[in-house]
Design a protein around this motif. Structure first.
Motif, PDB file in Angstrom:
ATOM      1  N   LEU A  77      -2.040  -0.895  -4.032  1.00 57.80           N
ATOM      2  CA  LEU A  77      -3.087  -0.006  -3.886  1.00 57.80           C
ATOM      3  C   LEU A  77      -2.507   1.095  -3.499  1.00 57.80           C
ATOM      4  O   LEU A  77      -1.578   1.355  -2.855  1.00 57.80           O
ATOM      5  N   ILE A  89       0.717  -1.010  -0.192  1.00 50.18           N
ATOM      6  CA  ILE A  89      -0.139  -0.063  -0.068  1.00 50.18           C
ATOM      7  C   ILE A  89       0.995   1.298  -0.294  1.00 50.18           C
ATOM      8  O   ILE A  89       1.607   1.537   0.966  1.00 50.18           O
ATOM      9  N   ILE A 100      -9.253  -1.060   2.641  1.00 51.96           N
ATOM     10  CA  ILE A 100      -8.439  -2.341   2.354  1.00 51.96           C
ATOM     11  C   ILE A 100      -9.218  -3.803   2.480  1.00 51.96           C
ATOM     12  O   ILE A 100      -9.092  -4.494   1.766  1.00 51.96           O
ATOM     13  N   TYR A 136      -0.187  -4.083   7.943  1.00 49.06           N
ATOM     14  CA  TYR A 136      -0.164  -3.877   6.654  1.00 49.06           C
ATOM     15  C   TYR A 136       1.082  -3.635   6.160  1.00 49.06           C
ATOM     16  O   TYR A 136       1.923  -2.817   6.919  1.00 49.06           O
TER      17      TYR A 136
END
Length: 118
Positions: free
Chosen positions: A48, A3, A108, A25
């Motif tokens: 992302l 991300i 997410i 994450y």
């Protein structure tokens, strides 16, 4: 899922990345607002892309800055490609750091559910 977080200075990128990492994450900050390379955000091939933003009044509440609206406009110009490709865009002015973090985590989780279902 990798991300990438982009945004103007003092929008909350560092805080958001720290919160996402603490939640488990693989998130990282892209200093796109300092790069004249329009697609610099793509360098590490994120899965992302999240862009967070802030206006000058919110920036002044968060920290002392020695620049004005003109520099903010330059940052927005440098972030135009990232914004056009962002999977999620959040104007952070009216949200706490925790609220921004929760919005991103919710997004997410929806993406992960969609991927698992397909």
């Amino acid at each position: 899922m990798r991300i990438a977080i982009v945004g103007v200075c003092a929008s909350g990128k560092t805080t958001l990345v720290a919160g996402l990492r603490k939640a488990g994450y693989d998130a990282y900050n892209v200093a796109q607002e300092h790069s004249c390379v329009h697609n610099f955000w793509q360098k590490h091939h994120p899965d992302l892309l999240v862009m967070i933003d802030a206006r000058m009044p919110a920036i002044h509440k968060r920290r002392v800055v020695y620049w004005d609206e003109d520099r903010l406009n330059v940052q927005h110009q440098r972030l135009a490609d990232a914004r056009a490709h962002a999977d999620l865009y959040i104007q952070t002015d009216d949200y706490s750091a925790q609220e921004v973090l929760q919005q991103v985590i919710d997004f997410i989780q929806r993406k992960e559910s969609e991927q698992a279902a397909s």
